[in-house]
Enzyme design. Structure first.
Site, short mmCIF file in Angstrom:
data_model
loop_
_atom_site.label_atom_id
_atom_site.label_comp_id
_atom_site.label_asym_id
_atom_site.label_seq_id
_atom_site.Cartn_x
_atom_site.Cartn_y
_atom_site.Cartn_z
N GLY A 154 0.91 -1.12 -0.08
CA GLY A 154 0.15 0.16 0.25
C GLY A 154 0.94 1.01 0.20
N THR A 155 0.89 2.13 -1.14
CA THR A 155 2.13 2.58 -1.49
C THR A 155 2.00 3.93 -1.89
OG1 THR A 155 3.17 0.70 -2.07
CG2 THR A 155 4.01 2.23 -3.21
N THR A 156 3.01 4.88 -2.00
CA THR A 156 3.13 6.01 -2.86
C THR A 156 4.19 5.93 -3.81
OG1 THR A 156 1.77 7.22 -1.15
CG2 THR A 156 2.90 8.60 -2.99
#
Length: 235
Positions: free
Chosen positions: A14-16
């Site tokens: 779960g990322t940017t």
């Protein structure tokens, strides 16, 4: 029971992830949190993976899927380099990822951003979201934290940025996503790619910009309530 199910879930970044072009190259950036359900499995993972000397990829979605795609592409690009006697371009790398993602779209859960520099086209950014679409863009954002960044990019993005401006823009954007997105966190890593080579930078969490809800309250009623000897009210 729920916690046990979360611990047995697949690792998900779960990322940017962000890639931007600037006047002379590209800057890639990412946070470092890898989660397993609600459990943070790794708080300092590296989501920016080298494919060749001049091409890197930012990974989001399933950690296993993104890693295996990166490994396959790195192997194919190595063979490509040996056969041609020169490094592969970022377009070749992006098309290989697009081919793998599209042909396995029913099994893969990963979105990637490819960034690189070559002598033919300069700095290029390619987004390959779920499903295997290939999109060339001046900037690309992905992962769960990207939902909080579209308005910021519409307002703050500009063409022709310098290298320093582009890197600070990326760091600021990732720190904003970290502040808003519970699935993004940890540190910020950046990779700068241009004609001079590759530069990796690291920004620990205590050096990132603080946003409104993270700032210390100023002149707040809470300051009076927490004071050991509050001043009496004047009536």
């Amino acid at each position: 029971m729920d916690l046990e199910m979360n611990l047995n879930a697949s690792h998900s970044m779960g990322t940017t992830i962000i890639g931007v072009t600037y006047n002379g190259g590209v800057v890639l950036g990412a946070d470092s949190r890898t989660s397993t359900g609600m459990y943070v499995a790794n708080r300092a993972s590296d989501k920016i993976t080298q494919l060749t000397d001049n091409v890197y990829v930012c990974r989001s979605g399933s950690a296993a899927d993104s890693q295996i795609v990166s490994d396959y592409v790195r192997y194919f690009l190595h063979q490509h380099t040996i056969q041609l006697g020169q490094s592969a371009t970022s377009k070749v790398a992006a098309n290989l990822i697009r081919l793998l993602s599209y042909n396995n779209k029913n099994m893969l859960e990963t979105g990637l951003i490819v960034g690189g520099w070559d002598k033919y086209e300069g700095g290029k950014i390619y987004a390959i979201p779920l499903g295997g679409t290939l999109i060339e863009q001046p900037f690309a954002i992905g992962g769960s934290g990207s939902s909080y960044l579209y308005g910021f990019f519409d307002q703050a993005w500009k063409e022709g940025m310098t290298k320093d401006e582009a890197e600070q823009f990326v760091v600021k954007a990732v720190s904003l996503a970290i502040a808003r997105d519970g699935a993004s966190g940890g540190v910020v890593r950046t990779v700068i790619i241009n004609s001079e080579g590759v530069t990796r930078n690291f920004y620990p969490s205590d050096k990132l910009q603080l946003w409104h809800e993270e700032l210390e309250p100023q002149n707040s009623l809470l300051d009076l309530l927490n004071s050991s000897s509050p001043e009496p009210m004047n009536i």
